[in-house]
Design a protein around this motif. Structure first.
Motif, PDB file in Angstrom:
ATOM      1  N   LYS A 119       0.829  -1.206   0.000  1.00 51.72           N
ATOM      2  CA  LYS A 119       0.000   0.000   0.000  1.00 51.72           C
ATOM      3  C   LYS A 119       0.864   1.257   0.000  1.00 51.72           C
ATOM      4  O   LYS A 119       0.555   2.229  -0.689  1.00 51.72           O
ATOM      5  N   ILE A 120       1.937   1.258   0.750  1.00 53.22           N
ATOM      6  CA  ILE A 120       2.833   2.409   0.789  1.00 53.22           C
ATOM      7  C   ILE A 120       3.490   2.625  -0.567  1.00 53.22           C
ATOM      8  O   ILE A 120       3.571   3.756  -1.057  1.00 53.22           O
ATOM      9  N   ILE A 175       2.327   1.705  -3.511  1.00 58.56           N
ATOM     10  CA  ILE A 175       1.292   2.179  -4.433  1.00 58.56           C
ATOM     11  C   ILE A 175       1.007   3.658  -4.204  1.00 58.56           C
ATOM     12  O   ILE A 175       0.873   4.430  -5.159  1.00 58.56           O
ATOM     13  N   CYS A 176       0.941   4.076  -2.962  1.00 57.59           N
ATOM     14  CA  CYS A 176       0.704   5.491  -2.653  1.00 57.59           C
ATOM     15  C   CYS A 176       1.866   6.371  -3.142  1.00 57.59           C
ATOM     16  O   CYS A 176       1.633   7.457  -3.687  1.00 57.59           O
ATOM     17  N   LEU A 227       1.535   6.703  -6.883  1.00 62.81           N
ATOM     18  CA  LEU A 227       0.440   7.610  -7.228  1.00 62.81           C
ATOM     19  C   LEU A 227       0.821   9.072  -6.984  1.00 62.81           C
ATOM     20  O   LEU A 227       0.505   9.952  -7.795  1.00 62.81           O
ATOM     21  N   ILE A 228       1.495   9.340  -5.891  1.00 66.92           N
ATOM     22  CA  ILE A 228       1.928  10.704  -5.593  1.00 66.92           C
ATOM     23  C   ILE A 228       2.928  11.179  -6.643  1.00 66.92           C
ATOM     24  O   ILE A 228       2.844  12.317  -7.112  1.00 66.92           O
TER      25      ILE A 228
END
Length: 90
Positions: free
Chosen positions: A11-12, A14-15, A18-19
């Protein structure tokens, strides 16, 4: 419910991706679009005045440059001095 370390890392990652994509899109399309909007709102004479001030600033920075005196760069030196003088006369 307990979150596993592997899913948390995923999740980290992927974030972060995305950022990075959002920042890239902002720099590619957002900044130029905002600059066009701002430039459209400015009066034409203020844009010309900003250009003139920038040009004068560059000339003041470069007028103290000592041009090389060897024969290889002599024609380039003459051309650059003539070009600078013609721009300053405008």
């Amino acid at each position: 419910m307990q979150i596993s370390a592997r899913s948390l890392v995923l999740k980290i990652i992927i974030c972060i991706i995305l950022i990075m994509l959002l920042i890239g899109a902002l720099l590619k399309w957002g900044v130029p679009a905002a600059a066009e909007k701002v430039a459209a709102q400015l009066p034409e004479n203020s844009i010309a005045e900003l250009g003139n001030q920038s040009q004068n600033y560059v000339f003041t920075l470069t007028e103290k440059v000592i041009y090389p005196s060897n024969n290889n760069n002599k024609s380039a030196t003459i051309i650059s001095i003539c070009l600078r003088d013609s721009i300053l006369q405008r």
